[in-house]
Design a protein around this motif. Structure first.
Motif, PDB file in Angstrom:
ATOM      1  N   SER A  18      -5.027 -11.635  16.435  1.00 36.27           N
ATOM      2  CA  SER A  18      -6.102 -11.147  15.340  1.00 36.27           C
ATOM      3  C   SER A  18      -5.327 -10.518  14.125  1.00 36.27           C
ATOM      4  O   SER A  18      -6.171 -10.589  13.034  1.00 36.27           O
ATOM      5  CB  SER A  18      -7.026 -10.142  16.072  1.00 36.27           C
ATOM      6  N   CYS A  19      -4.117 -10.301  14.246  1.00 34.40           N
ATOM      7  CA  CYS A  19      -3.462  -9.455  12.890  1.00 34.40           C
ATOM      8  C   CYS A  19      -2.822 -10.455  11.952  1.00 34.40           C
ATOM      9  O   CYS A  19      -2.418 -10.075  11.001  1.00 34.40           O
ATOM     10  CB  CYS A  19      -2.476  -8.352  13.565  1.00 34.40           C
ATOM     11  N   SER A  20      -2.959 -11.691  12.500  1.00 34.38           N
ATOM     12  CA  SER A  20      -2.146 -12.708  11.643  1.00 34.38           C
ATOM     13  C   SER A  20      -3.070 -13.483  10.740  1.00 34.38           C
ATOM     14  O   SER A  20      -2.769 -14.725  10.537  1.00 34.38           O
ATOM     15  CB  SER A  20      -1.462 -13.685  12.781  1.00 34.38           C
ATOM     16  N   ILE A  21      -4.199 -13.260  10.439  1.00 32.59           N
ATOM     17  CA  ILE A  21      -5.009 -14.001   9.660  1.00 32.59           C
ATOM     18  C   ILE A  21      -5.728 -12.896   8.875  1.00 32.59           C
ATOM     19  O   ILE A  21      -6.209 -11.633   9.160  1.00 32.59           O
ATOM     20  CB  ILE A  21      -5.932 -14.994  10.420  1.00 32.59           C
ATOM     21  N   GLY A  22      -6.302 -13.249   7.570  1.00 32.90           N
ATOM     22  CA  GLY A  22      -6.990 -12.319   6.695  1.00 32.90           C
ATOM     23  C   GLY A  22      -6.071 -11.843   5.598  1.00 32.90           C
ATOM     24  O   GLY A  22      -4.821 -11.570   5.780  1.00 32.90           O
ATOM     25  N   ALA A  35     -13.289 -17.640  12.344  1.00 31.64           N
ATOM     26  CA  ALA A  35     -12.115 -18.619  12.015  1.00 31.64           C
ATOM     27  C   ALA A  35     -11.402 -19.244  12.863  1.00 31.64           C
ATOM     28  O   ALA A  35     -11.046 -20.430  13.249  1.00 31.64           O
ATOM     29  CB  ALA A  35     -11.596 -18.224  10.706  1.00 31.64           C
ATOM     30  N   ILE A  36     -10.838 -18.223  13.848  1.00 29.86           N
ATOM     31  CA  ILE A  36      -9.953 -18.670  14.831  1.00 29.86           C
ATOM     32  C   ILE A  36     -10.593 -19.534  16.037  1.00 29.86           C
ATOM     33  O   ILE A  36     -10.057 -20.654  16.500  1.00 29.86           O
ATOM     34  CB  ILE A  36      -9.539 -17.369  15.567  1.00 29.86           C
ATOM     35  N   SER A  37     -11.996 -19.141  16.380  1.00 30.96           N
ATOM     36  CA  SER A  37     -12.775 -20.093  17.229  1.00 30.96           C
ATOM     37  C   SER A  37     -12.914 -21.532  16.653  1.00 30.96           C
ATOM     38  O   SER A  37     -12.938 -22.275  17.363  1.00 30.96           O
ATOM     39  CB  SER A  37     -13.803 -19.213  17.632  1.00 30.96           C
ATOM     40  N   LYS A  38     -13.368 -21.534  15.505  1.00 30.73           N
ATOM     41  CA  LYS A  38     -13.669 -22.750  14.873  1.00 30.73           C
ATOM     42  C   LYS A  38     -12.410 -23.842  14.853  1.00 30.73           C
ATOM     43  O   LYS A  38     -12.515 -24.934  14.907  1.00 30.73           O
ATOM     44  CB  LYS A  38     -14.208 -22.471  13.465  1.00 30.73           C
ATOM     45  N   ALA A  39     -11.275 -23.293  14.747  1.00 29.79           N
ATOM     46  CA  ALA A  39     -10.068 -23.851  14.633  1.00 29.79           C
ATOM     47  C   ALA A  39      -9.529 -24.486  16.123  1.00 29.79           C
ATOM     48  O   ALA A  39      -8.811 -25.422  16.092  1.00 29.79           O
ATOM     49  CB  ALA A  39      -8.842 -23.090  14.025  1.00 29.79           C
ATOM     50  N   GLY A  40     -10.292 -24.031  17.010  1.00 29.80           N
ATOM     51  CA  GLY A  40     -10.122 -24.504  18.492  1.00 29.80           C
ATOM     52  C   GLY A  40      -9.151 -23.558  19.242  1.00 29.80           C
ATOM     53  O   GLY A  40      -8.940 -24.147  20.494  1.00 29.80           O
ATOM     54  N   PHE A  41      -8.811 -22.428  18.955  1.00 31.52           N
ATOM     55  CA  PHE A  41      -7.918 -21.489  19.800  1.00 31.52           C
ATOM     56  C   PHE A  41      -8.951 -21.098  20.704  1.00 31.52           C
ATOM     57  O   PHE A  41     -10.233 -20.842  20.331  1.00 31.52           O
ATOM     58  CB  PHE A  41      -7.424 -20.494  18.927  1.00 31.52           C
ATOM     59  N   VAL A  42      -8.419 -20.718  21.743  1.00 31.40           N
ATOM     60  CA  VAL A  42      -9.367 -20.264  22.958  1.00 31.40           C
ATOM     61  C   VAL A  42      -9.157 -18.651  23.445  1.00 31.40           C
ATOM     62  O   VAL A  42      -9.960 -18.091  24.107  1.00 31.40           O
ATOM     63  CB  VAL A  42      -9.130 -21.219  24.044  1.00 31.40           C
ATOM     64  N   ASP A 328     -11.072 -20.012   7.143  1.00 35.65           N
ATOM     65  CA  ASP A 328     -11.301 -21.357   7.814  1.00 35.65           C
ATOM     66  C   ASP A 328     -10.252 -22.291   7.940  1.00 35.65           C
ATOM     67  O   ASP A 328      -9.745 -22.951   8.576  1.00 35.65           O
ATOM     68  CB  ASP A 328     -12.701 -21.842   7.698  1.00 35.65           C
ATOM     69  N   GLY A 329      -9.740 -22.481   6.417  1.00 31.96           N
ATOM     70  CA  GLY A 329      -8.946 -23.661   6.296  1.00 31.96           C
ATOM     71  C   GLY A 329      -7.554 -23.095   6.754  1.00 31.96           C
ATOM     72  O   GLY A 329      -6.558 -24.010   7.253  1.00 31.96           O
ATOM     73  N   PHE A 330      -7.244 -21.948   6.604  1.00 30.30           N
ATOM     74  CA  PHE A 330      -5.832 -21.278   7.167  1.00 30.30           C
ATOM     75  C   PHE A 330      -5.629 -21.528   8.686  1.00 30.30           C
ATOM     76  O   PHE A 330      -4.741 -21.651   9.121  1.00 30.30           O
ATOM     77  CB  PHE A 330      -5.762 -19.852   6.748  1.00 30.30           C
ATOM     78  N   ALA A 331      -6.858 -21.127   9.366  1.00 26.20           N
ATOM     79  CA  ALA A 331      -7.080 -21.210  10.890  1.00 26.20           C
ATOM     80  C   ALA A 331      -6.930 -22.709  11.325  1.00 26.20           C
ATOM     81  O   ALA A 331      -5.989 -23.105  12.406  1.00 26.20           O
ATOM     82  CB  ALA A 331      -8.119 -20.423  11.581  1.00 26.20           C
ATOM     83  N   LYS A 333      -5.343 -25.068   9.561  1.00 31.92           N
ATOM     84  CA  LYS A 333      -4.029 -25.452   9.492  1.00 31.92           C
ATOM     85  C   LYS A 333      -3.093 -24.866  10.419  1.00 31.92           C
ATOM     86  O   LYS A 333      -2.045 -25.746  10.796  1.00 31.92           O
ATOM     87  CB  LYS A 333      -3.477 -25.073   7.833  1.00 31.92           C
ATOM     88  N   ALA A 334      -3.270 -23.669  10.917  1.00 30.08           N
ATOM     89  CA  ALA A 334      -2.682 -23.161  11.954  1.00 30.08           C
ATOM     90  C   ALA A 334      -2.624 -23.944  13.314  1.00 30.08           C
ATOM     91  O   ALA A 334      -1.407 -24.125  13.959  1.00 30.08           O
ATOM     92  CB  ALA A 334      -2.864 -21.816  12.442  1.00 30.08           C
ATOM     93  N   MET A 335      -3.659 -24.478  13.566  1.00 24.79           N
ATOM     94  CA  MET A 335      -4.024 -24.945  14.799  1.00 24.79           C
ATOM     95  C   MET A 335      -3.199 -26.823  14.593  1.00 24.79           C
ATOM     96  O   MET A 335      -2.530 -27.109  15.632  1.00 24.79           O
ATOM     97  CB  MET A 335      -5.509 -25.402  14.837  1.00 24.79           C
ATOM     98  N   GLU A 336      -3.337 -27.379  13.494  1.00 23.55           N
ATOM     99  CA  GLU A 336      -2.732 -28.515  13.237  1.00 23.55           C
ATOM    100  C   GLU A 336      -1.194 -28.219  13.446  1.00 23.55           C
ATOM    101  O   GLU A 336      -0.659 -29.252  13.840  1.00 23.55           O
ATOM    102  CB  GLU A 336      -2.944 -29.043  11.632  1.00 23.55           C
ATOM    103  N   ASN A 337      -0.758 -27.411  12.825  1.00 23.66           N
ATOM    104  CA  ASN A 337       0.958 -26.942  12.814  1.00 23.66           C
ATOM    105  C   ASN A 337       1.333 -26.678  14.350  1.00 23.66           C
ATOM    106  O   ASN A 337       2.456 -27.113  14.528  1.00 23.66           O
ATOM    107  CB  ASN A 337       1.219 -26.140  11.763  1.00 23.66           C
ATOM    108  N   MET A 338       0.511 -26.066  14.954  1.00 23.25           N
ATOM    109  CA  MET A 338       0.770 -25.579  16.366  1.00 23.25           C
ATOM    110  C   MET A 338       0.930 -27.040  17.239  1.00 23.25           C
ATOM    111  O   MET A 338       1.768 -27.111  17.871  1.00 23.25           O
ATOM    112  CB  MET A 338      -0.361 -24.680  16.931  1.00 23.25           C
ATOM    113  N   GLN A 339      -0.023 -28.041  16.909  1.00 22.44           N
ATOM    114  CA  GLN A 339      -0.019 -29.035  17.645  1.00 22.44           C
ATOM    115  C   GLN A 339       1.136 -29.885  17.348  1.00 22.44           C
ATOM    116  O   GLN A 339       1.733 -30.611  17.992  1.00 22.44           O
ATOM    117  CB  GLN A 339      -1.263 -29.925  17.313  1.00 22.44           C
TER     118      GLN A 339
END
Length: 349
Positions: A18-22, A35-42, A328-331, A333-339
């Motif tokens: 949670s400290c890694s966005i904003g 934003a974290i949820s919308k990006a697909g993180f659980v 939203d865009g940052f989160a 992108k984080a999911m895309e790069n994690m994948q």
């Protein structure tokens, strides 16, 4: 060593700190969770500073970090926000500067009181995992002998075990006594408790053995690049062959910018250079960093570990002076790069 099949990586649960966005006061915790949820993180790593910030926003005044009577109800509200966003709390973090204080000291008494308060927060947010960072308190103030460190962490592990909670011990690459993965693994092995394991981190591992923010090359000084690559590869092979997967509780994911000009080799704001580097110069994978983070991730996966991968980044831009972005865009992108990282780690992708 266990082969890394892409099929096995598809089941890895993904978390976001949670400290890694904003990047501003308007990026409140509810917005970050959305934003974290919308990006697909659980799930999230719930950061204690986020609890303090949310308390100030909702109550209209600052709350002392040891005022657990006020913080616990706020934490319960955060649990409700997570539930509303289909998120769980994977871990509470970062519990720091716990181990090594002299017996009878006010600092040691405070460390154990803090532990009791954090356990109460763990109960209400629904997590069983506490991250403990290897202390960066100066060696002039604490005992850094291994016996003291092990004894303190064993005592904390036993406190947590009473509630069926676990301790994830992390090497911070600027730590006073445990900057590398071997250090924390030797300590965890000596603690010898079933609920005490490791929080490994791509930045902390590569940042302690391969990178150096005070060097013009970004690499550890005085070691030829080919020798550094060989030594780091041997270290990752050792990790893959020696650490049991059930003693790894999570792998945190982030990279680092090569700092230019390099950081001065001095303490700034109470932080050593690698601490400053960690605080502001950690982008997500494939977004401007240079550390061999895929090598670290592959080593962890070769142990057979298929648990939590968690994005923990502190991206204030290549100069560490701040970075503006939309949540939203940052989160996303984080999911895309994690994948992308997972796919690149697979041997059959």
């Amino acid at each position: 060593m266990v082969p890394i099949t892409f099929a096995s990586l598809e089941k890895i649960p993904l978390s976001y700190a949670s400290c890694s966005i904003g990047c501003g006061a308007s990026d409140t915790l509810p917005r970050k969770l959305e934003a974290i949820s919308k990006a697909g993180f659980v799930s999230i790593e719930l950061s204690f500073p986020d609890i303090l910030d949310h308390a100030e926003h909702t109550l209209g005044h600052q709350i002392a970090p040891n005022d657990f009577a006020e913080l616990v109800p706020v934490a319960r509200e955060i649990r409700e926000l997570c539930d509303a966003n289909s998120l769980t709390v994977m871990m509470l973090q970062p519990f720091s500067n716990f181990e090594g204080w002299p017996k009878g000291s006010a600092e040691r008494e405070d460390a154990f009181k803090r532990a009791e308060g954090w356990i109460e927060i763990m109960k209400v947010v629904g997590t069983d995992l506490l991250q403990v960072g290897a202390t960066d308190t100066p060696a002039t103030k604490i005992h850094t002998d291994r016996a003291t460190i092990v004894s303190d962490l064993r005592e904390l592990g036993e406190m947590l075990a009473k509630h069926h909670f676990r301790l994830a011990y992390e090497n911070w690459c600027w730590s006073t006594h445990a900057p590398g993965w071997r250090d924390v693994w030797e300590i965890v092995r000596a603690v010898d408790r079933p609920n005490v394991g490791l929080c490994l981190d791509t930045f902390q591992t590569a940042g302690s053995e391969w990178g150096d923010p005070t060097s013009s090359t970004g690499l550890i000084k005085g070691v030829p690049p080919d020798e550094l690559t060989r030594k780091f590869g041997a270290s990752m092979d050792e990790l893959a062959q020696t650490v049991p997967p059930d003693k790894i509780y999570l792998l945190q994911i982030s990279d680092a910018y090569k700092v230019s000009p390099p950081l001065e080799d001095k303490i700034v704001g109470g932080l050593r250079p690698r601490g400053q580097w960690s605080h502001d110069y950690r982008p997500m994978p494939y977004d401007g960093g240079y550390l061999p983070i895929e090598d670290v991730a592959r080593a962890v996966l070769k142990t057979g570990f298929r648990g939590w991968f968690s994005m923990e980044i502190f991206d204030a831009g290549p100069q560490g002076k701040g970075k503006k972005y939309e949540l939203d865009g940052f989160a996303k992108k984080a999911m895309e790069n994690m994948q992308k990282l997972l796919k690149n780690c697979a041997t059959d992708a």
